[in-house]
Design a protein around this motif. Sequence first.
Motif, short mmCIF file in Angstrom:
data_model
loop_
_atom_site.label_atom_id
_atom_site.label_comp_id
_atom_site.label_asym_id
_atom_site.label_seq_id
_atom_site.Cartn_x
_atom_site.Cartn_y
_atom_site.Cartn_z
N ARG A 1 0.89 -0.68 0.43
CA ARG A 1 -0.57 0.41 0.62
C ARG A 1 0.98 1.23 0.17
NH1 ARG A 1 -3.23 0.03 5.06
NH2 ARG A 1 -4.41 2.08 3.63
N ASP B 1 -3.76 9.41 3.73
CA ASP B 1 -4.15 8.89 2.46
C ASP B 1 -3.99 7.00 4.25
OD1 ASP B 1 -4.47 10.08 0.68
OD2 ASP B 1 -2.43 9.10 -0.50
N LYS C 1 -7.63 7.49 8.34
CA LYS C 1 -8.24 7.37 7.61
C LYS C 1 -8.52 6.37 8.72
CE LYS C 1 -8.09 7.48 2.73
NZ LYS C 1 -8.24 6.90 1.19
N GLY C 2 -9.63 5.64 9.10
CA GLY C 2 -9.47 4.79 10.31
C GLY C 2 -10.00 3.42 9.54
N ASP C 3 -9.69 2.78 8.61
CA ASP C 3 -9.58 1.20 8.06
C ASP C 3 -8.09 0.70 8.28
OD1 ASP C 3 -8.43 2.71 6.55
OD2 ASP C 3 -9.07 2.20 5.25
N ALA C 4 -7.38 1.19 9.09
CA ALA C 4 -6.27 0.00 9.08
C ALA C 4 -6.22 0.02 10.73
CB ALA C 4 -4.59 1.23 9.19
N PRO C 5 -5.40 -1.77 10.77
CA PRO C 5 -5.60 -2.03 12.01
C PRO C 5 -4.37 -1.45 12.88
CG PRO C 5 -5.93 -3.85 10.50
CD PRO C 5 -5.68 -2.51 9.71
N LYS C 6 -5.14 -1.42 14.00
CA LYS C 6 -3.98 -0.88 15.05
C LYS C 6 -2.41 -1.13 14.91
CE LYS C 6 -3.05 -0.65 20.30
NZ LYS C 6 -3.39 -1.09 21.48
N LYS D 1 -1.16 0.81 12.74
CA LYS D 1 -1.23 2.43 12.49
C LYS D 1 -0.20 3.21 13.38
CE LYS D 1 -5.80 5.38 11.35
NZ LYS D 1 -6.25 5.84 11.47
#
Length: 374
Positions: free
Chosen positions: A187, A207, A211-216, A219
């Motif tokens: 990515r 990007d 955004k809140g879609d990545a695993p902890k 991140k």
Amino acid sequence: MRVLKPEIAQDRRDKILNWVVYNYVSTGKPVSSDLIASHGGFNVSSATIRNILKELEDTGFLYQAHTSGGRIPSDKGYRAYVDHILRLQRLAAGEKERLEQEYERRNEQLDAFLRHTSRTIADMSKWAGFVIPADIEDDAVKRMDLVRLSGKSVLMIVFVHSGILKHVPFVAETPLDKAALKSLSDRLNKALRDVPVRDVTGIIWKDFLNKGDAPKAQKELLKKIYDYFSAMDREGDPFYLEGVSRIFDSMEEAGLDDIRGVARLLEEKERFSHMLRERLRDCVEKRRKLPAADAGKGLAHSVDITIGSENHIKEFNNFSLVSSSYCLKDKAVGLVGILGHKRMEYPKMITIVDSVSSMVEDILSEWEALAEED
């Protein structure tokens, strides 16, 4: 009259004896005090040289075939010279072994490793040691790899279009497996390919982090990557310089101008860093111009020496730089070296710099091999 410390006086006698033996072996002609004064580079008076030659003659290291002739080494003088050469060889082997032992404990964190490298160079040379990684801020990303080293340790490898590579280790708060790192690498590469390095932080924030879609776990690692590039934006790539005070300690006979020059070094760090980066860019350019068949033969991995005015900084007119680039996959990725007075022991300094650059390369190659296994 100034009285020299005994060890300094002995060192001066040894150096003059070695110079006499070397020149006699080279030319077959007796060596005069005038020749030593004019070509020896010892920065002492002719009277001092004559006194030292008289001492060496009285102690059996030299003799005169004729009363008015130059000096010739005795068997004792030859033995002292040969023992000096053997000591240098043992020193080279011993220093390499010591460096290897030191680096075994220091190869997990690159920043600490490079800082420790500059300190080790200073300790062993008794001058100032420096390490300067390649500057990529003005370049563009070609590829970025994330490699799991062990446990929570992750290595980021950044390739830029100029051919420079950066290795940045992180300790993740939450472990990531190989599959997760591979996914994140894919990515990042898709988003950052051909992006100027100075724009990387904006893209990671927009990007990825915003955004809140990545695993902890991802991140957390992305935040560390973001912080690294943010620090680069603010401060540029680090420059490691250790042991400036050792220059003072080693300059027992320094003149006032020399001392002032060293003091200015503390204020000239930015100019000094710029000069070293130009030196490294020259190494990168030389490597890029080598024919493919020669690139792997170590032709661009050599020790460079600039003496006095060759450094193009007037404050360094009485100093020498001994440096070598360290390479990865035939690309120069950093510079290690020594800054000291131009009366330094060049054989020893060359040995230290060459050994250090080789071992830095070995450690970075180990990390690169892990990336390839991944």
